[in-house]
Scaffold this motif. Structure first.
Motif, PDB file in Angstrom:
ATOM      1  N   PHE A  29       0.829  -1.220   0.000  1.00 27.27           N
ATOM      2  CA  PHE A  29       0.000   0.000   0.000  1.00 27.27           C
ATOM      3  C   PHE A  29       0.857   1.262   0.000  1.00 27.27           C
ATOM      4  CE2 PHE A  29      -2.804  -3.248   1.788  1.00 27.27           C
ATOM      5  CZ  PHE A  29      -3.950  -3.058   1.025  1.00 27.27           C
ATOM      6  N   GLY A  30       1.927   1.254  -0.767  1.00 22.71           N
ATOM      7  CA  GLY A  30       2.715   2.465  -0.938  1.00 22.71           C
ATOM      8  C   GLY A  30       4.212   2.248  -0.955  1.00 22.71           C
ATOM      9  N   GLY A  31       4.696   1.238  -0.274  1.00 23.50           N
ATOM     10  CA  GLY A  31       6.133   1.014  -0.202  1.00 23.50           C
ATOM     11  C   GLY A  31       6.752   0.667  -1.540  1.00 23.50           C
ATOM     12  N   GLU A  32       6.042  -0.118  -2.332  1.00 25.75           N
ATOM     13  CA  GLU A  32       6.567  -0.503  -3.643  1.00 25.75           C
ATOM     14  C   GLU A  32       6.697   0.713  -4.555  1.00 25.75           C
ATOM     15  OE1 GLU A  32       5.737  -3.964  -7.045  1.00 25.75           O
ATOM     16  OE2 GLU A  32       4.186  -3.452  -5.569  1.00 25.75           O
ATOM     17  N   GLN A  33       5.698   1.629  -4.481  1.00 21.31           N
ATOM     18  CA  GLN A  33       5.736   2.830  -5.315  1.00 21.31           C
ATOM     19  C   GLN A  33       6.749   3.841  -4.789  1.00 21.31           C
ATOM     20  OE1 GLN A  33       2.844   1.272  -4.444  1.00 21.31           O
ATOM     21  NE2 GLN A  33       2.624   0.430  -6.519  1.00 21.31           N
ATOM     22  N   LEU A  34       7.080   3.741  -3.485  1.00 23.62           N
ATOM     23  CA  LEU A  34       8.037   4.666  -2.890  1.00 23.62           C
ATOM     24  C   LEU A  34       9.412   4.550  -3.546  1.00 23.62           C
ATOM     25  CD1 LEU A  34       8.483   6.768  -0.629  1.00 23.62           C
ATOM     26  CD2 LEU A  34       9.131   4.861   0.881  1.00 23.62           C
ATOM     27  N   GLY A  35       9.708   3.381  -4.112  1.00 21.92           N
ATOM     28  CA  GLY A  35      10.985   3.191  -4.773  1.00 21.92           C
ATOM     29  C   GLY A  35      11.188   4.122  -5.949  1.00 21.92           C
ATOM     30  N   ALA A  36      10.103   4.573  -6.580  1.00 22.37           N
ATOM     31  CA  ALA A  36      10.215   5.473  -7.728  1.00 22.37           C
ATOM     32  C   ALA A  36      10.865   6.795  -7.333  1.00 22.37           C
ATOM     33  CB  ALA A  36       8.829   5.721  -8.327  1.00 22.37           C
ATOM     34  N   VAL A  37      10.643   7.234  -6.081  1.00 22.46           N
ATOM     35  CA  VAL A  37      11.239   8.476  -5.593  1.00 22.46           C
ATOM     36  C   VAL A  37      12.755   8.362  -5.541  1.00 22.46           C
ATOM     37  CG1 VAL A  37      11.318  10.099  -3.661  1.00 22.46           C
ATOM     38  CG2 VAL A  37       9.163   8.964  -4.256  1.00 22.46           C
ATOM     39  N   LEU A  38      13.244   7.133  -5.263  1.00 23.09           N
ATOM     40  CA  LEU A  38      14.678   6.904  -5.127  1.00 23.09           C
ATOM     41  C   LEU A  38      15.301   6.357  -6.400  1.00 23.09           C
ATOM     42  CD1 LEU A  38      14.574   5.283  -1.566  1.00 23.09           C
ATOM     43  CD2 LEU A  38      15.040   7.670  -2.147  1.00 23.09           C
ATOM     44  N   GLY A  39      14.526   6.346  -7.481  1.00 21.99           N
ATOM     45  CA  GLY A  39      15.077   5.881  -8.750  1.00 21.99           C
ATOM     46  C   GLY A  39      14.896   4.398  -9.006  1.00 21.99           C
ATOM     47  N   PHE A  40      13.976   3.756  -8.260  1.00 26.01           N
ATOM     48  CA  PHE A  40      13.704   2.326  -8.449  1.00 26.01           C
ATOM     49  C   PHE A  40      12.215   2.117  -8.690  1.00 26.01           C
ATOM     50  CE2 PHE A  40      17.385   2.648  -5.616  1.00 26.01           C
ATOM     51  CZ  PHE A  40      18.317   1.871  -6.296  1.00 26.01           C
ATOM     52  N   PRO A  41      11.699   2.586  -9.836  1.00 27.57           N
ATOM     53  CA  PRO A  41      10.257   2.493 -10.086  1.00 27.57           C
ATOM     54  C   PRO A  41       9.819   1.043 -10.313  1.00 27.57           C
ATOM     55  CG  PRO A  41      11.398   3.199 -12.067  1.00 27.57           C
ATOM     56  CD  PRO A  41      12.434   3.161 -10.980  1.00 27.57           C
ATOM     57  N   PRO A  42       8.560   0.714  -9.918  1.00 31.80           N
ATOM     58  CA  PRO A  42       8.041  -0.623 -10.212  1.00 31.80           C
ATOM     59  C   PRO A  42       7.788  -0.785 -11.702  1.00 31.80           C
ATOM     60  CG  PRO A  42       6.325   0.758  -9.271  1.00 31.80           C
ATOM     61  CD  PRO A  42       7.596   1.542  -9.185  1.00 31.80           C
ATOM     62  N   ALA A  43       7.675  -2.027 -12.128  1.00 32.54           N
ATOM     63  CA  ALA A  43       7.414  -2.296 -13.547  1.00 32.54           C
ATOM     64  C   ALA A  43       6.061  -1.722 -13.940  1.00 32.54           C
ATOM     65  CB  ALA A  43       7.450  -3.801 -13.795  1.00 32.54           C
ATOM     66  N   ALA A  44       5.992  -1.101 -15.092  1.00 33.40           N
ATOM     67  CA  ALA A  44       4.748  -0.505 -15.570  1.00 33.40           C
ATOM     68  C   ALA A  44       3.719  -1.593 -15.852  1.00 33.40           C
ATOM     69  CB  ALA A  44       5.010   0.306 -16.830  1.00 33.40           C
ATOM     70  N   ALA A  45       2.445  -1.241 -15.656  1.00 33.51           N
ATOM     71  CA  ALA A  45       1.365  -2.192 -15.900  1.00 33.51           C
ATOM     72  C   ALA A  45       1.376  -2.639 -17.359  1.00 33.51           C
ATOM     73  CB  ALA A  45       0.017  -1.556 -15.550  1.00 33.51           C
ATOM     74  N   GLY A  46       1.202  -3.943 -17.562  1.00 33.72           N
ATOM     75  CA  GLY A  46       1.165  -4.485 -18.906  1.00 33.72           C
ATOM     76  C   GLY A  46       2.523  -4.792 -19.492  1.00 33.72           C
ATOM     77  N   THR A  47       3.577  -4.455 -18.751  1.00 34.37           N
ATOM     78  CA  THR A  47       4.926  -4.741 -19.244  1.00 34.37           C
ATOM     79  C   THR A  47       5.199  -6.238 -19.157  1.00 34.37           C
ATOM     80  OG1 THR A  47       5.696  -2.597 -18.425  1.00 34.37           O
ATOM     81  CG2 THR A  47       7.381  -4.252 -18.938  1.00 34.37           C
ATOM     82  N   PRO A  48       5.633  -6.877 -20.227  1.00 31.42           N
ATOM     83  CA  PRO A  48       5.925  -8.309 -20.163  1.00 31.42           C
ATOM     84  C   PRO A  48       7.069  -8.575 -19.187  1.00 31.42           C
ATOM     85  CG  PRO A  48       6.714  -7.385 -22.234  1.00 31.42           C
ATOM     86  CD  PRO A  48       5.894  -6.325 -21.572  1.00 31.42           C
ATOM     87  N   PRO A  49       7.054  -9.702 -18.505  1.00 26.21           N
ATOM     88  CA  PRO A  49       8.106  -9.995 -17.521  1.00 26.21           C
ATOM     89  C   PRO A  49       9.468 -10.146 -18.193  1.00 26.21           C
ATOM     90  CG  PRO A  49       6.761 -11.952 -17.924  1.00 26.21           C
ATOM     91  CD  PRO A  49       6.078 -10.810 -18.609  1.00 26.21           C
ATOM     92  N   ILE A  50      10.505  -9.741 -17.468  1.00 24.99           N
ATOM     93  CA  ILE A  50      11.872  -9.919 -17.965  1.00 24.99           C
ATOM     94  C   ILE A  50      12.212 -11.403 -17.902  1.00 24.99           C
ATOM     95  CG2 ILE A  50      14.306  -9.337 -17.596  1.00 24.99           C
ATOM     96  CD1 ILE A  50      13.360  -6.770 -16.227  1.00 24.99           C
ATOM     97  N   ILE A  51      12.677 -11.964 -19.004  1.00 20.86           N
ATOM     98  CA  ILE A  51      12.999 -13.387 -19.054  1.00 20.86           C
ATOM     99  C   ILE A  51      14.508 -13.564 -18.851  1.00 20.86           C
ATOM    100  CG2 ILE A  51      12.891 -15.492 -20.432  1.00 20.86           C
ATOM    101  CD1 ILE A  51      10.171 -14.352 -19.628  1.00 20.86           C
ATOM    102  N   GLY A  52      14.848 -14.383 -17.872  1.00 24.27           N
ATOM    103  CA  GLY A  52      16.258 -14.667 -17.651  1.00 24.27           C
ATOM    104  C   GLY A  52      16.799 -14.071 -16.370  1.00 24.27           C
ATOM    105  N   ILE A  53      18.103 -14.154 -16.214  1.00 25.96           N
ATOM    106  CA  ILE A  53      18.772 -13.780 -14.980  1.00 25.96           C
ATOM    107  C   ILE A  53      18.690 -12.292 -14.685  1.00 25.96           C
ATOM    108  CG2 ILE A  53      21.024 -13.401 -16.057  1.00 25.96           C
ATOM    109  CD1 ILE A  53      20.432 -15.182 -12.710  1.00 25.96           C
ATOM    110  N   ALA A  54      18.514 -11.472 -15.720  1.00 29.94           N
ATOM    111  CA  ALA A  54      18.499 -10.011 -15.534  1.00 29.94           C
ATOM    112  C   ALA A  54      17.389  -9.550 -14.617  1.00 29.94           C
ATOM    113  CB  ALA A  54      18.379  -9.311 -16.894  1.00 29.94           C
ATOM    114  N   VAL A  55      16.327 -10.335 -14.465  1.00 25.87           N
ATOM    115  CA  VAL A  55      15.208  -9.927 -13.615  1.00 25.87           C
ATOM    116  C   VAL A  55      15.640  -9.781 -12.161  1.00 25.87           C
ATOM    117  CG1 VAL A  55      14.422 -12.283 -13.097  1.00 25.87           C
ATOM    118  CG2 VAL A  55      12.771 -10.401 -13.082  1.00 25.87           C
TER     119      VAL A  55
END
Length: 425
Positions: A29-55
């Motif tokens: 309820f807010g902590g995940e989105q708080l990362g965007a303030v520090l330069g760590f935004p969550p994955a955008a809605a509808g974005t396909p998952p990253i395949i492989g180790i890079a995730v």
């Protein structure tokens, strides 16, 4: 067992549960989105998952690592100030490290499950001749899995090493606690066995059972959303027909049925195991007496004691017959259960080969997590037996009133009764 390793155990575990719940709720309820303030935004809605180790080092993952570390540091700082404990570095910090590694390996499993879909759809296209490809593309797809497997395997090895040391530290704490009070415990029948053997068995069982339990919970949390997302391919269940959340309902219902069946079948096993340990202890103690006293461990006495051992073991073997029939029948049926519920969708050509592998893997992860009690029931029975004996033993130090069965057993031990005088059944 707990006060030796954890600060104020009841309050500690309660606060750990509450703090974990607060951290989880704040994250969603807010902590995940708080990362965007520090330069760590969550994955955008509808974005396909990253395949492989890079995730595993993508920005949303890096933000979670920072968030987890911050929660641990705050919790550790509070307990270091409120109730300092000599083992707090291991009981708090190393526990958090172990939890993180378990979480990390679960996320590797999720990444592997995401790899299944596109790769096996690609394989299906190659087999049917509808997809053109090169050897390089094929081996690149395999390399994505190989890197995930390699990282997951090495993290698991490191975690197993840390868990082994963590458990031995707990055993050391128990040993030091009991030996510091040896003068008050030495008169109890079997005191040496409680301190040496039972603390060892307790720590070994907790190593296996505790890690499995935590991994089951984290796997369930990680794979339930995956299963919900994948069930878009499934519209109905055999016999039942169309229902909302079909895969989740099928997994919960199947696991609930299996767990209740095994628990009912194994209802008598903890008590039988506990009585087995008592007759074994009586037989072993008489043999120990016989090493130093010629009038002890006489044939008549040892024969009677071993007869008691045999009688209890034969009774235990009998009850394990129907318990194992129920358990193994269920586990064999579990091997094909996911195919049973996917049958109508397969026949109707609604899922591809990649989706089949993803759903089967995710469904298996969820059901295995929910089957923790079923798969660990024998180990839980043994842990209950060891815990019961250590609980009766340490009650002497705490001055607590035990349940009647344990209180009577402790009184006989404190009175120094000969092992053969103690009741068997």
């Amino acid at each position: 067992m707990f006060v030796s390793f954890f600060p104020q155990p009841k309050l500690f575990f309660t606060s750990a549960a509450v703090w974990s719940l607060v951290g989880i709720l704040f994250w969603f309820f807010g902590g995940e989105q708080l990362g965007a303030v520090l330069g760590f935004p969550p994955a955008a809605a509808g974005t396909p998952p990253i395949i492989g180790i890079a995730v595993l080092w993508s920005k949303p993952f890096l933000w979670f690592y920072i968030y987890f570390a911050a929660c641990v540091v705050i919790f550790y700082a509070f307990w270091s100030w409120y109730a300092p404990h000599p083992w707090q570095n291991w009981s708090i910090l190393m526990t958090a490290v172990i939890l993180f590694f378990i979480y990390f390996n679960v996320q590797v499993s999720v990444a592997v499950n995401n790899w299944y879909g596109p790769f096996f759809d690609y394989v299906q296209g190659l087999m049917s001749g509808t997809t053109a490809s090169t050897d390089t593309e094929f081996y690149k797809g395999l390399a994505d899995f190989s890197w995930l497997a390699l990282v997951g395997m090495n993290v698991q090895v490191v975690n197993a090493f840390i868990v082994s040391h963590w458990i031995f530290r707990w055993r050391t704490a128990m040993n030091d606690y009991f030996m510091a009070n040896w003068g008050r415990l030495r008169h109890i029948e079997g005191a040496s066995q409680r301190i040496q053997e039972d603390t060892m068995r307790f720590s070994q069982i907790m190593e296996d059972l505790g890690s499995t339990f935590v991994q089951s919970i984290m796997t369930l949390i990680a794979f339930l959303p995956v299963l919900i997302q994948l069930q878009a391919h499934i519209t109905e269940l055999p016999i039942i027909g169309t229902v909302p959340q079909p895969l989740v309902i099928a997994a919960l219902g199947w696991c609930l049925f299996g767990t209740i069946s095994v628990m009912v079948a194994g209802l008598k096993l903890p008590g039988l195991q506990f009585r087995n340990q008592r007759v074994e202890a009586a037989y072993r103690k008489e043999l120990v007496y016989g090493e130093d006293h010629a009038d002890r461990a006489q044939p008549a006495t040892t024969t009677q004691l071993f007869t008691n051992v045999r009688r209890n073991y034969f009774k235990l073997y009998f009850h394990y017959i129907y318990f194992n029939v129920v358990r193994y029948t269920y586990l064999q049926a579990d091997n094909i259960f996911s195919l049973l519920i996917l049958g109508p969708s397969l026949v109707a050509h609604k899922i591809t080969f990649g989706a089949l592998n993803q759903i089967s893997n995710a469904f298996g992860k969820v059901t295995n997590s929910l089957q923790f009690l079923l798969n660990s029931w024998s180990t839980i029975v043994e842990l209950q037996s060891v815990h019961k004996r250590l609980r009766a033993f340490e009650a002497t130090l705490q001055g607590e009133q035990l349940p009647v069965i344990d209180q009577h057993y402790l009184e006989r031990e404190q009175a120094g009764m000969r092992p053969e005088d103690q009741p068997v059944s």
